[in-house]
Design an enzyme around this catalytic site. Structure first.
Site, PDB file in Angstrom:
ATOM      1  N   ASP A 186     103.705  59.254  64.084  1.00  0.00           N
ATOM      2  CA  ASP A 186     103.257  59.959  64.685  1.00  0.00           C
ATOM      3  C   ASP A 186     103.726  61.582  64.877  1.00  0.00           C
ATOM      4  O   ASP A 186     104.350  62.065  65.983  1.00  0.00           O
ATOM      5  CB  ASP A 186     104.371  59.112  66.175  1.00  0.00           C
ATOM      6  CG  ASP A 186     104.129  58.093  66.258  1.00  0.00           C
ATOM      7  OD1 ASP A 186     102.578  57.620  66.396  1.00  0.00           O
ATOM      8  OD2 ASP A 186     103.986  56.813  67.145  1.00  0.00           O
ATOM      9  N   LYS A 196     115.727  61.995  41.889  1.00  0.00           N
ATOM     10  CA  LYS A 196     115.043  63.624  41.801  1.00  0.00           C
ATOM     11  C   LYS A 196     115.999  64.744  42.985  1.00  0.00           C
ATOM     12  O   LYS A 196     115.562  64.597  44.066  1.00  0.00           O
ATOM     13  CB  LYS A 196     113.583  64.497  41.754  1.00  0.00           C
ATOM     14  CG  LYS A 196     112.861  63.863  40.873  1.00  0.00           C
ATOM     15  CD  LYS A 196     112.038  62.083  41.275  1.00  0.00           C
ATOM     16  CE  LYS A 196     110.634  62.083  40.960  1.00  0.00           C
ATOM     17  NZ  LYS A 196     111.357  61.276  39.684  1.00  0.00           N
ATOM     18  N   HIS A 204     101.882  62.818  42.717  1.00  0.00           N
ATOM     19  CA  HIS A 204     103.208  62.995  42.584  1.00  0.00           C
ATOM     20  C   HIS A 204     104.201  62.593  43.698  1.00  0.00           C
ATOM     21  O   HIS A 204     104.871  61.991  43.422  1.00  0.00           O
ATOM     22  CB  HIS A 204     103.658  63.646  41.434  1.00  0.00           C
ATOM     23  CG  HIS A 204     104.453  62.416  41.088  1.00  0.00           C
ATOM     24  ND1 HIS A 204     105.759  63.089  40.270  1.00  0.00           N
ATOM     25  CD2 HIS A 204     105.067  61.419  39.712  1.00  0.00           C
ATOM     26  CE1 HIS A 204     107.118  62.335  40.108  1.00  0.00           C
ATOM     27  NE2 HIS A 204     106.078  61.025  39.930  1.00  0.00           N
ATOM     28  N   LYS A 254     105.582  61.433  47.322  1.00  0.00           N
ATOM     29  CA  LYS A 254     106.218  59.917  48.054  1.00  0.00           C
ATOM     30  C   LYS A 254     105.925  60.856  49.527  1.00  0.00           C
ATOM     31  O   LYS A 254     107.236  61.070  49.882  1.00  0.00           O
ATOM     32  CB  LYS A 254     107.275  59.801  47.491  1.00  0.00           C
ATOM     33  CG  LYS A 254     106.371  59.237  46.196  1.00  0.00           C
ATOM     34  CD  LYS A 254     107.146  59.420  45.042  1.00  0.00           C
ATOM     35  CE  LYS A 254     106.802  59.178  43.083  1.00  0.00           C
ATOM     36  NZ  LYS A 254     107.127  60.087  42.823  1.00  0.00           N
ATOM     37  N   ASP A 288     126.704  74.631  46.111  1.00  0.00           N
ATOM     38  CA  ASP A 288     128.200  74.602  47.192  1.00  0.00           C
ATOM     39  C   ASP A 288     128.093  73.188  47.794  1.00  0.00           C
ATOM     40  O   ASP A 288     127.573  72.220  47.527  1.00  0.00           O
ATOM     41  CB  ASP A 288     127.895  75.664  47.672  1.00  0.00           C
ATOM     42  CG  ASP A 288     127.939  77.269  46.724  1.00  0.00           C
ATOM     43  OD1 ASP A 288     128.560  76.626  45.987  1.00  0.00           O
ATOM     44  OD2 ASP A 288     127.584  78.495  46.343  1.00  0.00           O
ATOM     45  N   HIS A 309     115.463  57.318  38.388  1.00  0.00           N
ATOM     46  CA  HIS A 309     114.061  58.374  38.759  1.00  0.00           C
ATOM     47  C   HIS A 309     114.425  59.581  39.952  1.00  0.00           C
ATOM     48  O   HIS A 309     114.041  60.151  40.329  1.00  0.00           O
ATOM     49  CB  HIS A 309     113.321  57.130  38.902  1.00  0.00           C
ATOM     50  CG  HIS A 309     112.407  57.708  39.350  1.00  0.00           C
ATOM     51  ND1 HIS A 309     111.301  57.522  40.631  1.00  0.00           N
ATOM     52  CD2 HIS A 309     110.830  57.457  38.338  1.00  0.00           C
ATOM     53  CE1 HIS A 309     110.099  58.016  40.463  1.00  0.00           C
ATOM     54  NE2 HIS A 309     109.763  58.121  39.114  1.00  0.00           N
TER      55      HIS A 309
END
Length: 431
Positions: free
Chosen positions: A142, A342, A135, A137, A347, A340
């Site tokens: 380099d 996350k 899951h 991404k 603080d 979608h």
């Protein structure tokens, strides 16, 4: 919130050392940019691929066959044609329907393309671990420029199950320049190697750990866990000397690293905790941390899905509303489009962005990846995005399922389904 020691800023940290510790290891002297949606991510990603001289590593759950994904694929193919070593790994479930197109786009150009846990035959479903998906991404050029987030390679206005929409999904990624790109590349290498050659993640990580030498005294490690005061701040230099930790969820030492980083931040928060996630069904420890934070006066706000893509996921979150609302936790549902993103903020100087939801799939099963960043400017930028999203959201003040038999039935159903799904997936711990 007490600052955390930036290990790479004052102590030589071997590139493999981050994996040894079960909590974030921070690398100093990075530059970080928050990217909203594919409209901001894809041009930066294509630019990074175009500028790569030696290697590009990419891992994603969904690599679709629409025009937005094709633009990235063309950049990868062009890099391979000019001699850059390009490695791409996609999940066999998330990218299943687009695999023939991806092979046609990438392989003739010399891109080394592989599939994590493919589902080409019916018996693939019977193999152990098929419910544990890739899951993450991630993309690294380099070893210096990395992208970590929740954005799949698909148009933000396109949904595989629901078709096109006028408004783009709300989603985020982080672009990182600097030493923190090293562990991102190591992670993609390990996943690609496992998928391409059938080598187990365990052996790849053992090789990584064996190459690392112990570099931290007990005192330095305690600083890392925020028990001791930090060293002085980094001196100003070219770019922002931002502290970045890369955290993963895998099936070895880092099973709980992402969850622990979130819980630690909630427990240490003094003023506010803002959490954005589409799928919210946390375990007992996570819910207790949120409730205790609210009880000690921390403002806790949750931004969850209003426009549901999976109804059972929406039910799972909503059965918890009453428990949280009575403690003073604020709940909002994002209404304009699918949510979608996350992301979490604590603080004024702590933020995490990545692929991990706050539910059993992400916290216990799937391979996930987040960055944790200690920086006031980036946190302020993310806060502005969060506040803007709240203005377009529904403030929930009364739980859809209040106390009584309906709430008990809903909780019981969700808990039963989560329990058996995790059992079937091979996870037996209490959640």
């Amino acid at each position: 919130m007490p600052p955390t020691d930036a290990s790479a800023a004052d102590t030589p940290v071997h590139p493999g050392s981050w994996y040894i510790f079960s909590r974030p290891v921070f690398f100093g002297h990075n530059e970080v940019r928050l990217l909203r949606g594919g409209d901001e991510l894809f041009p930066r990603l294509i630019e990074a691929i175009g500028q790569a001289l030696h290697e590009v590593w990419l891992a994603t759950y969904i690599f679709y066959d629409d025009s937005a994904a094709e633009a990235v694929a063309l950049a990868l193919a062009a890099a391979a044609r000019r001699g850059v070593r390009v490695r791409v790994v996609v999940d066999g479930f998330g990218s299943h329907r687009s695999l023939p197109t991806l092979q046609r786009w990438l392989e003739p150009a010399g891109v080394h393309f592989t599939v994590f846990r493919p589902l080409e035959r019916w018996w693939n479903w019977l193999q152990p671990g098929q419910m544990r998906r890739l899951h993450q991404k991630l993309c690294v050029g380099d070893g210096q420029r990395a992208f970590v987030g929740g954005i799949n390679l698909i148009d933000d206005r396109n949904d595989i199950h629901h078709g096109r929409s006028e408004r783009p999904r709300l989603d985020f990624a982080a672009e990182v320049h600097g030493p923190a790109a090293m562990p991102v590349e190591q992670t993609v290498r390990a996943i690609w190697t496992r998928a391409a050659f059938g080598e187990d993640w365990r052996q790849e990580v053992l090789n990584l750990v064996r190459s690392a030498r112990p570099v931290r005294s007990a005192r330095q490690y305690l600083r890392q866990l925020r028990i001791l005061p930090p060293h002085p701040a980094l001196p100003p230099g070219d770019g922002a000397p931002v502290q970045v930790a890369f955290v993963v969820r895998d099936n070895m030492r880092q099973r709980r690293a992402i969850e622990r980083s979130l819980i630690d931040a909630i427990r240490l928060a003094e003023r506010r905790v803002d959490l954005v996630t589409p799928y919210f069904y946390p375990g007992h420890s996570f819910r207790r941390a949120l409730i205790k934070a609210a009880r000690r006066g921390v403002r806790v706000r949750l931004l969850l899905q209003g426009k549901l893509d999976y109804r059972i996921a929406g039910l799972a979150a909503r059965v918890l509303y009453d428990e949280l609302l009575v403690e003073g936790i604020e709940i909002y549902e994002y209404m304009p489009a699918f949510l979608h993103a996350k992301m979490a903020l604590a603080d004024e100087d702590w933020i995490t962005v990545g692929s991990s939801n706050v539910d059993p799939l992400s916290l216990l099963l799937n391979l996930e990846a987040n960055v944790v960043v200690r920086d006031e400017a980036l946190t302020a930028s993310a806060s502005r995005e969060f506040e803007l999203a709240l203005t377009q959201s529904l403030h929930i003040t009364v739980a859809p399922l209040r106390r009584g038999w309906a709430a008990m039935l809903g909780r019981g159903l969700v808990a039963w389904m989560a329990h058996w799904y995790l059992r079937l997936a091979g996870w037996n711990e209490r959640y």
